[in-house]
Design a protein around this motif. Structure first.
Motif, short mmCIF file in Angstrom:
data_model
loop_
_atom_site.label_atom_id
_atom_site.label_comp_id
_atom_site.label_asym_id
_atom_site.label_seq_id
_atom_site.Cartn_x
_atom_site.Cartn_y
_atom_site.Cartn_z
N ALA A 198 -31.65 14.86 -2.89
CA ALA A 198 -32.17 15.91 -3.78
C ALA A 198 -31.05 16.84 -4.21
O ALA A 198 -31.02 17.31 -5.35
CB ALA A 198 -33.27 16.69 -3.07
N ILE A 199 -30.11 17.10 -3.30
CA ILE A 199 -28.98 17.96 -3.64
C ILE A 199 -28.08 17.25 -4.65
O ILE A 199 -27.71 17.83 -5.69
CB ILE A 199 -28.18 18.35 -2.37
N LEU A 200 -27.76 15.99 -4.37
CA LEU A 200 -26.86 15.24 -5.25
C LEU A 200 -27.49 15.04 -6.63
O LEU A 200 -26.79 15.03 -7.65
CB LEU A 200 -26.51 13.89 -4.63
N LEU B 295 -27.29 18.32 8.63
CA LEU B 295 -27.02 18.74 7.26
C LEU B 295 -26.01 19.88 7.23
O LEU B 295 -25.15 19.96 6.36
CB LEU B 295 -28.32 19.19 6.57
N GLU B 296 -26.15 20.76 8.21
CA GLU B 296 -25.24 21.89 8.28
C GLU B 296 -23.82 21.43 8.59
O GLU B 296 -22.85 21.88 7.98
CB GLU B 296 -25.73 22.84 9.38
N LYS B 297 -23.73 20.47 9.55
CA LYS B 297 -22.43 19.94 9.93
C LYS B 297 -21.74 19.28 8.74
O LYS B 297 -20.53 19.41 8.54
CB LYS B 297 -22.60 18.91 11.07
N ALA B 298 -22.55 18.61 7.93
CA ALA B 298 -21.99 17.91 6.78
C ALA B 298 -21.76 18.84 5.59
O ALA B 298 -21.30 18.40 4.52
CB ALA B 298 -22.90 16.75 6.39
N GLY B 299 -22.12 20.12 5.79
CA GLY B 299 -21.84 21.09 4.74
C GLY B 299 -22.85 21.13 3.60
O GLY B 299 -22.58 21.71 2.55
N PHE B 300 -24.01 20.54 3.80
CA PHE B 300 -25.00 20.56 2.73
C PHE B 300 -25.85 21.83 2.74
O PHE B 300 -26.32 22.29 1.70
CB PHE B 300 -25.92 19.33 2.83
N ILE B 301 -26.06 22.38 3.92
CA ILE B 301 -26.83 23.62 3.99
C ILE B 301 -26.11 24.59 4.92
O ILE B 301 -25.21 24.22 5.66
CB ILE B 301 -28.27 23.39 4.53
N TYR B 302 -26.52 25.86 4.84
CA TYR B 302 -26.03 26.84 5.82
C TYR B 302 -27.20 27.70 6.25
O TYR B 302 -28.21 27.82 5.53
CB TYR B 302 -24.89 27.68 5.23
N SER B 303 -27.10 28.27 7.45
CA SER B 303 -28.19 29.08 7.98
C SER B 303 -27.69 30.49 8.26
O SER B 303 -26.58 30.68 8.72
CB SER B 303 -28.74 28.47 9.26
N ILE B 304 -28.56 31.45 7.96
CA ILE B 304 -28.27 32.84 8.32
C ILE B 304 -29.34 33.26 9.32
O ILE B 304 -30.53 33.13 9.03
CB ILE B 304 -28.31 33.76 7.09
N LEU C 22 -20.08 18.90 -6.51
CA LEU C 22 -20.73 17.62 -6.76
C LEU C 22 -19.75 16.56 -7.23
O LEU C 22 -19.83 15.41 -6.85
CB LEU C 22 -21.87 17.79 -7.76
N GLU C 23 -18.81 17.01 -8.08
CA GLU C 23 -17.83 16.06 -8.63
C GLU C 23 -17.04 15.41 -7.50
O GLU C 23 -16.90 14.19 -7.45
CB GLU C 23 -16.85 16.78 -9.59
N VAL C 24 -16.58 16.26 -6.58
CA VAL C 24 -15.79 15.76 -5.46
C VAL C 24 -16.61 14.77 -4.63
O VAL C 24 -16.15 13.69 -4.27
CB VAL C 24 -15.28 16.92 -4.58
N ILE C 25 -17.88 15.17 -4.35
CA ILE C 25 -18.73 14.30 -3.52
C ILE C 25 -18.94 12.96 -4.22
O ILE C 25 -18.81 11.90 -3.62
CB ILE C 25 -20.09 14.98 -3.27
N LYS C 26 -19.23 13.05 -5.54
CA LYS C 26 -19.48 11.81 -6.28
C LYS C 26 -18.23 10.93 -6.28
O LYS C 26 -18.32 9.71 -6.13
CB LYS C 26 -19.92 12.13 -7.71
N GLU C 27 -17.08 11.59 -6.47
CA GLU C 27 -15.83 10.83 -6.48
C GLU C 27 -15.61 10.12 -5.15
O GLU C 27 -15.23 8.96 -5.10
CB GLU C 27 -14.67 11.79 -6.75
N LYS C 28 -15.90 10.87 -4.06
CA LYS C 28 -15.74 10.28 -2.73
C LYS C 28 -16.65 9.07 -2.57
O LYS C 28 -16.26 8.02 -2.06
CB LYS C 28 -16.12 11.31 -1.65
N LYS C 29 -17.90 9.26 -2.99
CA LYS C 29 -18.89 8.17 -2.89
C LYS C 29 -18.41 6.96 -3.68
O LYS C 29 -18.50 5.82 -3.23
CB LYS C 29 -20.25 8.63 -3.44
N LEU C 30 -17.90 7.28 -4.88
CA LEU C 30 -17.46 6.20 -5.76
C LEU C 30 -16.36 5.39 -5.09
O LEU C 30 -16.33 4.17 -5.17
CB LEU C 30 -16.96 6.81 -7.08
#
Lengths: 125, 201, 288
Positions: free
Chosen positions: A24-26, A60-69, A81-89
């Motif tokens: 959903a994030i991607l 999710l937090e460890k992977a940097g997708f979410i953070y908690s307060i 997103l670009e970086v993530i997509k590039e990595k995936k690619l």
């Protein structure tokens, strides 16, 4: 936030949650800064145990997708997103490379490989 | 603590309706006022045990925020409270039916009740539930039926003691009896507390 | 304070049964399911946690407190539901409430009547006329109406129909929205646990076999199936219990990784359900 859990799936429930939130994030459905339900609320809504949502959120937090307060809840983290997509690619490229090597070994033609890929791609859709 | 004592009234709501006819019966039978005070006092505290053996009451009480000491204390204090109330109601009933009674009747009835209570309460925690009603019944018959003849027998044969008691003035006898009964009551309370604290539910 | 309940080295011996050196922790904010066959010692353990029974040796602590000195304060914070009806069965719910409510400083009448309404409980009918499910709901309404932090239940779902069991689980899940609340309940119906339990404590013949999160159980315990020729004195050591049949063996292992490294792809490895674990361990726990 839409999450669908399958109890008969071999994939553990926490993984089903993390992968659905990640996609959903991607896909841009969950924007940066959006509040997501507390793990206790999500557990109640999905009718699963708290420890399962806790584990999903922790990963999710460890992977940097979410953070908690503390006291405020969890939010979607800033994503490049670009970086993530590039990595995936890059990962996909590597995996395809292996596929091509394997195919050559048994003499599978490009055409046959494409057909196979098409079946798998559409079958999973 | 007060709540623990009060629960007997809630539990015995319906039974309490039979309280007045119960006393009425003894009054019309022209029983001795002291005996009427005694049976009236026994009514609530001993009925309470009949209820306690029915449900798994001990599990309930011990799961609520009460200590075992308090649960036993409520029984012993409750007996005194209900005795006082019963005596008040009985006095009123006797007064209405125009039956004469003396303060000494109240003292004797109350004293016997406390003595009976002191003897029987520990038994409730020694015997298994189910036997409790029979234990009460037997001890009551024992005390009421066999008790007096024994006292009379002792009185006739142990003249030294009876002479000694007879030589005392009335106030001294009453005070002495009160001290003896109160001591027994306190000992019984302590013993029951120890028994109850060791129990498993 | 992370552990709400802490049993240390608890021993209790009866004529024909005993609890031996039990160490049990119940984590705050989570649901711990307490499983074991009938007679494994679940009720005895719960009774010791409730101070209805005193251990012969060892220590029982709740909220970090000891029953010797803080009994009232501790019980003030516990909501209990027992297997049978412990309330005076001749009384109606209203009278039972009048007896129980004043015992708690934190009793909340509004909350109680809300549960009575939610559970559709009659206030003026004697408890003995209630069905098993209704008795359970009544006990629950009482247990939940004083803002208890720890809810202890002994076989709450036994004898209930599937619909009410599910409703009960929904309700428990709602209660867990409050992160300070802890639920500890015993059951032998393991499907109750799949949905809501965070931790599973498994007791067998008076001994605690494990107390793990559901993830640890899922990752450690495995049902392994394969041909008999794979078994020998060394490979058998990977298993807790083995069932042999002419067609092959079926075995329970508590270390899935080890099994994978020993047998690789020669066997079928499946996740063991709680029922599998209970079934294969019924012969007792081997001490290796």
């Amino acid at each position: 936030m839409k999450i669908i859990i399958s109890n008969s799936s071999k994939e553990p429930i926490y993984e089903q949650i993390t992968s659905q939130i990640k996609s959903a994030i991607l896909a841009g459905e969950l924007q940066e800064g959006t509040a997501i339900p507390s793990m206790r609320k999500l557990a109640k809504d999905l009718k699963i145990s708290v420890i399962t949502t806790k584990r999903a959120y922790e990963e999710l937090e460890k992977a940097g997708f979410i953070y908690s307060i503390v006291g405020k809840g969890s939010f979607i983290a800033e994503q490049n997103l670009e970086v993530i997509k590039e990595k995936k690619l890059k990962v996909i490229e590597e995996q395809l490379g292996a596929v091509v090597t394997n195919s050559r070994e048994i003499g599978l033609s490009l055409n046959e490989l494409q057909q196979l890929l098409k079946i798998i791609y559409e079958g999973e859709g | 603590m007060f709540n623990l004592i009060r629960r007997d009234v809630i539990l015995q709501k319906k039974m309490l309706l039979t309280f007045i006819p119960f006393i009425g019966f003894f009054i019309f039978m022209d029983s001795h006022p002291a005996l009427i005070f005694l049976v009236a006092s026994i009514f609530i505290p001993f009925n309470a045990y009949a209820y306690d053996e029915k449900a798994e009451t001990n599990i309930l009480l011990n799961s609520l925020p009460y200590t075992r000491k308090e649960i036993i204390a409520s029984r012993y204090l409750g007996a005194i409270v209900y005795m006082a109330l019963s005596i008040a109601v009985t006095s009123l009933a006797l007064f209405i039916f125009n039956k004469p009674f003396a303060l000494s009747d109240i003292a004797i009835g109350g004293g016997l009740f406390l003595l009976f209570t002191a003897c029987t309460f520990p038994l409730f925690y020694i015997f298994k539930p189910g036997y409790i009603s029979s234990v009460v019944l037997i001890s009551f018959i024992f005390l009421a039926g066999i008790g007096p003849p024994i006292v009379i027998f002792l009185a006739e044969n142990l003249t030294a003691i009876t002479d000694f008691i007879a030589s005392l003035s009335i106030p001294v006898i009453y005070t002495g009896a009160a001290v003896v009964i109160m001591t027994l009551y306190a000992v019984s309370w302590g013993v029951t507390t120890i028994i109850y604290q060791r129990k498993a539910f | 304070m992370e552990n709400v309940v802490e049993l240390t080295n608890v021993t209790k011996t009866f004529k024909d049964f005993s609890i031996k050196n039990m160490d049990l922790q119940v984590k705050q904010g989570f649901v711990t399911g307490f499983i074991g066959a009938n007679g494994a010692g679940k009720s005895t353990t719960i009774k010791m946690i409730m101070n209805l029974l005193r251990p012969d040796a060892g220590e029982v602590k709740l909220f970090g407190l000891d029953y010797k000195t803080h009994e009232k304060a501790m019980k003030e914070r516990i909501g209990f539901v027992y297997d049978g009806n412990v309330f005076f069965d001749g009384l109606n719910l209203k009278d039972i409430k009048r007896i129980v409510a004043p015992a708690y400083k934190q009793w909340d009448d509004t909350l109680f009547y809300r549960y009575v309404e939610q559970f559709e409980l009659p206030l003026t009918k004697a408890m003995k006329t209630f069905s098993k499910g209704m008795q359970m709901k009544a006990s629950l309404a009482i247990a939940l109406s004083h803002h208890a932090e720890l809810i202890i239940m002994d076989e709450p779902t036994a004898g209930l129909d599937p619909i009410f069991r599910r409703e009960l689980l929904d309700l428990l899940q709602e209660l867990m929205m409050d992160g300070d609340r802890t639920i500890f309940f015993s059951t032998h119906i393991t499907t109750d646990l799949d949905r809501i339990a965070d931790y599973i404590a498994f007791i067998q013949s008076g001994e605690l076999v494990f107390n793990q999160s559901i993830h640890e159980v899922a990752e450690n315990y495995a049902l392994v199936k394969g041909g008999l020729e794979l078994l020998d004195r060394d490979t058998e050591k990977a298993f807790i219990h083995i069932h042999r049949a002419p067609t092959g063996f079926e075995a329970l292992a508590d270390n899935m990784k080890a099994v994978k490294s020993i047998f690789g792809d020669t066997v079928v490895i499946e996740r063991a359900s709680l029922e599998d674990i209970m079934y294969y361990m019924k012969g007792g726990v081997p001490h290796v």
